[in-house]
Write an enzyme that holds these catalytic residues in place. Structure first.
Site, mmCIF file in Angstrom:
data_model
loop_
_atom_site.group_PDB
_atom_site.id
_atom_site.type_symbol
_atom_site.label_atom_id
_atom_site.label_comp_id
_atom_site.label_asym_id
_atom_site.label_seq_id
_atom_site.Cartn_x
_atom_site.Cartn_y
_atom_site.Cartn_z
ATOM 1 N N CYS B 139 16.495 31.624 -2.903
ATOM 2 C CA CYS B 139 15.711 31.636 -4.134
ATOM 3 C C CYS B 139 16.369 30.752 -5.185
ATOM 4 C CB CYS B 139 15.579 33.066 -4.638
ATOM 5 S SG CYS B 139 14.593 33.151 -6.134
ATOM 6 N N CYS B 385 3.513 -2.550 10.356
ATOM 7 C CA CYS B 385 4.090 -1.450 9.564
ATOM 8 C C CYS B 385 3.200 -0.227 9.487
ATOM 9 C CB CYS B 385 4.397 -1.944 8.161
ATOM 10 S SG CYS B 385 2.924 -2.239 7.159
ATOM 11 N N CYS B 388 -1.684 -0.072 6.392
ATOM 12 C CA CYS B 388 -3.154 -0.143 6.352
ATOM 13 C C CYS B 388 -3.782 1.080 7.003
ATOM 14 C CB CYS B 388 -3.635 -1.425 7.027
ATOM 15 S SG CYS B 388 -2.999 -1.663 8.687
HETATM 16 S S1 SF4 Z 1 -1.869 -5.533 8.662
HETATM 17 FE FE1 SF4 Z 1 -1.329 -3.382 8.449
HETATM 18 S S2 SF4 Z 1 0.327 -3.112 9.892
HETATM 19 FE FE2 SF4 Z 1 0.094 -5.304 9.623
HETATM 20 S S3 SF4 Z 1 1.554 -5.816 8.024
HETATM 21 FE FE3 SF4 Z 1 -0.381 -5.451 6.977
HETATM 22 S S4 SF4 Z 1 -0.348 -3.308 6.422
HETATM 23 FE FE4 SF4 Z 1 1.279 -3.624 7.900
#
Ligand code: SF4
Ligand code: FAD
Ligand code: FMN
Ligand code: SF4
Ligand code: SF4
Lengths: 453, 438
Positions: B139, B385, B388
């Site tokens: 706590c 990465c 998106c």
């Molecule tokens: S397209 Fe998507 S996965 Fe590729 S670098 Fe851009 S955000 Fe990242």
């Protein structure tokens, strides 16, 4: 007597008081109740804040829709209102009257995703209502430039033009033939879309920027002439709409009981007591656009027993959107297609029925096919389109029946601009008139500033 | 049908869903309702010493964070341990356990760091017939100012000491509940193990201020113009809790120490994830406080259907299954190359992927094609990465597609190697271990 009907409910002829006052009040109340703060926030959170948002590109005034919706969702409705008014000073009216289903909301990505667009129009109303209720003002005049501009017509085009000119520091005089400003906002738009005197509130709100005076009862072609204005002002903007009414090519169209739909609507809009507005028992509306729909719906709401819209082409050709057509159907209006007026039948000098001829497209041309139908009618409304009264645009180049303008809304005269319904290239919508007025003002400002140098 | 019955350090319950020590377990009335709704067990709201009970504030106790639709994502509280008399609680515990012999009833305890205090309370709990005790070392507000709760949980030597006292005093299983308000969660877990704990449970709540009232500049919840940090829980804390559970489950020194997983569990899926990362059972607080006890039905049916569909017969088939796949960054395969791919049939053209990648990442998503609005990944720029994927509002619209070994990555123009290779052997790593010559 119990029920919603008034004493004159089933009387033949064109009579007032078919419904009780209370029923009329509910019938003509706000079509869409305003969103509550909670509803607005929930709806705003549905917006994806799109990149280069399709909705924004579909808005004739290019309001930054994702931005104002985000501002609503973060509890900043005044910021939202400013974002709206920056592009569209009549954003309050547009929020009420825009056929969003064929503009911003049609292309909203959530329409594509799930058939339920973000309710952009209603969110726009939410933000603009708050700003107007609080009398929050976002714009001020720049130092006076000493230039004078005449704006003819106090409809959406003229008002928007005047406001933008005032922002730039020009002195503006608006002239309008009618006793009240607002144009069709005041005399044309369906009652249930703009309740509680909103059109006049909006005019006042917009004029509060200062630098604009209004002279009513001044008609170009009567009290005023274009030459006279050009002598007195540095520039003239024409936003005179399309006041002429197309003639109906049918025998007997001068019979008593055959009326212009827009006159009926104007009378209705100006009535202080709806139970004093007379309406037929069997009403036939000729036409297929927004005016036909609005006249038919409001006839029904006034207590007409049967209201039928007759349109000479098919459903897909109608100018009225699906939403408008469905609204009419939901109020009990019958819409019939492929019928054109042939003959008005009268008894005792007033209309008693209308004979219509069935039509079809033959070899790419609309033609009557001989068969007819007769509908009983004690009132017939003509809603077959309005036209520019060309004399008012004397000396200016006309194109397709409207004043010819270029991208910047310049007419063939270098000191005259035009916009809204009276100008070429538009689509007869309030929002487009606002865009025209604003863009014309920027062009006028550019011209006047250039001349000063 | 999958068998959901659970045996956690010898404590049996018909399912692994326990209610965590908190308001839902503060009274017989609530606990009876919970058992009627189907909860497998409860950890009774923390009891304190004999004597006048603690008092709670009489103003608001909660602050919150909401997502779209005002869905509760995070809850903050400044409630203390039970404010009801010790003996009233003990009598109710006895009665409830008698009424529900097949359910787990564990009692949470928090008394000062004095051996006598623990030696006094434990026999009283034992007499009720309760199945075990949980030591509240977590706590983070109020009680910690008095040298208890997270004040103990942040000092491993104190954890070890009180755990040892308890183990020496009672035959009941001892679970030590840990605070996440610490840099390395393994330290208190190791201390608990050293003290003889049968298990650890985690996480308790995280120090938090959820918001500030901008009209009067007070932190929420505001009590007469002042506020204090509280403890954060609910869906927002799940990722933190999962990570901490996995750290304990992976630790060599702690291998085999049973874990009761807590923190943000709201659905059967959350629960299954905790089990997969090594929790032997789970405890729930905020989800029940948000939706009521009925949610356990969804949890039981969801877990059981998922287990059936995947051929897991008992909880042991699931518990810890993800642990071998949790590793350190340095061991991740750098030869695994993925590219984002947009399914044009699903894409609604909102453009969020584009602007995210364009403004903040790698300029790898185009916004137009032949002048038309069109979003497509440029493999020459995509680093894989998956930003998106996470900003796209449409499920499965963007997927990450691995490049086949032997193909050429259009971005680096290098061939994708089939062989696994990680940072420890990478040429850019100054401390790389040279690869054995082939
Ligand atoms: S397209 Fe998507 S996965 Fe590729 S670098 Fe851009 S955000 Fe990242
Ligand atoms: C019945 C009806 C319903 C409609 N419903 C909708 C709707 O729901 N949504 C929508 O977007 N659009 C609707 N429209 C269209 C919309 O009202 C117009 O496109 C818009 O008002 C055009 O603005 P404007 O400023 O160009 O002209 P107007 O609004 O027509 O204003 C013109 C002004 O100029 C004045 N004027 C005219 N001639 C002269 C003169 N010679 N001298 C001085 N002043 C003059 C008039 O008095 C008037 O005030 C509707 C139109 C009608 C007729
Ligand atoms: C109002 C409230 C009171 C709490 N009281 C206690 C307590 O007395 N003892 C304890 O060990 N944990 C207490 N907790 C922490 C919960 O048992 C649990 O560890 C934490 O809420 C995380 O789980 P959740 O995300 O499912 O809520 C409390 C939580 C809340 C919200
Ligand atoms: S298209 Fe729809 S979701 Fe996208 S910004 Fe416009 S209103 Fe929001
Ligand atoms: S975020 Fe998803 S839906 Fe939106 S444009 Fe990109 S791929 Fe399409």
């Amino acid at each position: 007597m119990e029920g919603t009907t008034g004493t004159a409910a089933l009387d033949d002829g064109i009579v007032a008081g078919r419904l009780h006052a209370e029923t009329l009040r509910t019938n003509f109340a706000d079509l869409h109740a305003p969103l509550s703060a909670h509803e607005a926030r929930i709806e705003a959170e549905r917006c994806y804040f799109c990149f280069d948002a399709p909705c924004m590109n579909a808005c004739p005034t290019q309001i930054d829709i994702p931005m104002f919706i985000r501002e609503i969702s973060t509890g900043n409705p005044l910021g939202a209102a400013k974002t709206i008014f920056e592009q569209n000073i009549l954003g309050g009216m547009c929020a009420r009257v825009c056929p969003t289903e064929t503009l911003c909301e049609e292309v909203c990505v959530r329409e594509e995703a799930e058939g339920k667009p973000v309710k952009i129009g209603r969110l726009q109303r939410y933000a603009t209502d708050i700003a107007m209720d609080e009398d929050a003002r976002f714009f001020s005049r720049e130092a006076s430039t000493g230039k004078k501009v005449a704006v003819v017509g106090a409809g959406p085009a003229g008002l928007s033009c005047a406001h933008r000119l005032a922002m730039h520091g020009h002195d503006v005089v608006i002239f309008d033939a009618r006793p009240k400003a607002g144009g069709l906002n005041e005399y044309g738009i369906a009652t249930y879309k703009t309740v509680d005197g909103f059109a006049q509130q909006e005019v006042e709100y917009l004029l509060s920027i200062g630098g604009i005076s209004i002279e009513l009862g001044q008609r170009l072609g009567e009290q005023l002439s274009l030459d006279g204005l050009l002598g007195e002002f540095d520039a003239v903007f024409l936003g005179i709409g399309i006041g002429g009414v197309n003639a109906m090519l049918a025998d007997g169209s001068e019979t008593e009981g055959v009326d212009n739909a827009i006159d009926f609507i104007a009378e209705l809009r100006q009535a202080t007591d709806l139970s004093s507005v007379p309406i037929g028992r069997n009403v036939v509306v000729i036409g297929g656009g927004m005016t036909a729909i609005d006249a038919a719906i409001q006839a029904k709401l006034l207590g007409a027993e049967n209201v039928t819209i007759c349109y000479r082409r098919g459903k897909d050709h109608m100018n009225a959107s699906d939403f408008e057509q469905e609204l009419a159907a939901s109020k009990g209006v019958t819409i019939r297609h492929w019928l054109q007026p042939k003959r008005v039948i009268s008894s005792d000098g007033t209309v008693s029925a209308i004979e219509l001829e069935y039509t079809a497209i033959r070899d790419g041309k609309l033609t009557g096919i001989g068969h007819t139908a007769t509908l009983p009618a004690d009132q017939v409304f003509k809603a077959i389109g309005q036209t520019l009264i060309e004399e008012t645009a004397d000396g200016l180049r006309i194109e397709g029946g409207r004043i010819a303008v270029d991208k910047e809304m310049r007419t063939s005269h270098d000191k005259v601009w035009a916009g809204g319904d009276c100008a070429s290239g538009g689509d007869d919508l309030t929002v487009t008139a606002v865009a025209h007025g604003r863009d014309a003002a920027e062009s006028i400002h550019k011209a006047l500033s250039g001349a000063a140098r | 049908m999958a068998d959901l019955s659970s045996n956690f350090v010898g404590i049996k319950s018909p399912n692994p869903f326990w209610l965590a020590s908190a308001p839902p377990t503060d009274k017989a009335y609530n606990v009876e309702r919970a058992f009627e709704a189907g909860w497998g067990g409860v950890v009774w709201k923390t009891l304190g010493e004999e004597g006048p009970p603690v008092v709670n504030v009489n103003g608001p106790r909660y602050g919150a964070i909401w997502g779209a639709d005002r869905r509760l994502l995070g809850l903050n509280n400044i409630e203390l341990i039970t404010d009801r008399d010790l003996f009233v609680n003990l009598e109710e515990i006895r009665q409830v356990k008698k009424n529900w012999p097949d359910r787990a009833v564990v009692v949470s305890l928090m008394v000062p760091c004095i051996e006598e205090a623990w030696k006094t309370i434990l026999p009283l709990v034992e007499e009720t017939g309760a199945d075990g005790v949980e030591l509240n070392c977590g706590c983070p507000h109020g009680m910690s100012e008095r040298g208890m709760g997270s004040a103990v949980g942040q000092a491993p030597d104190l954890i070890e000491m009180i755990t040892r006292w308890c183990k020496a005093t009672t035959r009941m299983p001892v679970i030590v509940k840990l605070t996440p308000n610490i840099t390395d969660i393994r330290a208190p877990a190791r201390a608990a193990l050293a003290g003889g704990a049968d298990a650890v449970s985690l996480i308790n709540t995280i120090n938090s201020i959820t918001s500030v009232d901008l009209d009067n500049f007070c932190p929420e919840p505001t009590i007469d113009g002042k506020g204090t940090h509280g403890g954060y829980c609910g869906p927002a804390v799940k990722p933190i809790a999962l990570s901490m559970v996995s750290e304990i489950a992976r630790d060599r020194e702690l291998k085999g120490l049973p874990i009761s997983g807590i923190g943000g569990i709201t659905t059967w899926r959350d629960a299954a994830e905790f089990l997969a990362l090594g929790a032997g059972n789970v405890q729930v607080c905020t989800a029940a406080m948000t939706y009521g006890f009925k949610i356990v039905e969804e949890m039981v049916s969801g877990l059981s259907n998922w287990m059936d569909e995947n051929g897991h017969r008992t909880l042991d088939d699931v518990i810890g299954r993800a642990i071998p796949n949790v590793t350190d960054w340095q061991f991740l395969n750098l030869n695994y190359v993925t590219k984002a791919k947009i399914n044009q049939d699903l894409c609604i053209k909102c453009g969020r992927c584009h602007i995210a990648c364009e403004d903040t990442s790698h300029q790898a998503i185009s916004a137009t094609r032949n002048g038309e609005r069109h979003f497509e990944v440029m493999d020459e720029e995509c680093v894989g990465c998956n930003l998106c994927v996470n900003v796209c509002p449409v499920d499965n619209c963007i997927t990450m597609e691995p490049l086949a070994a032997g193909s050429v990555d259009p971005r680096t123009k290098k061939k994708v190697e089939e062989k696994y290779a990680n940072w420890t052997t990478h040429p850019n790593n100054p401390g790389a271990i040279p690869e054995a010559a082939e």
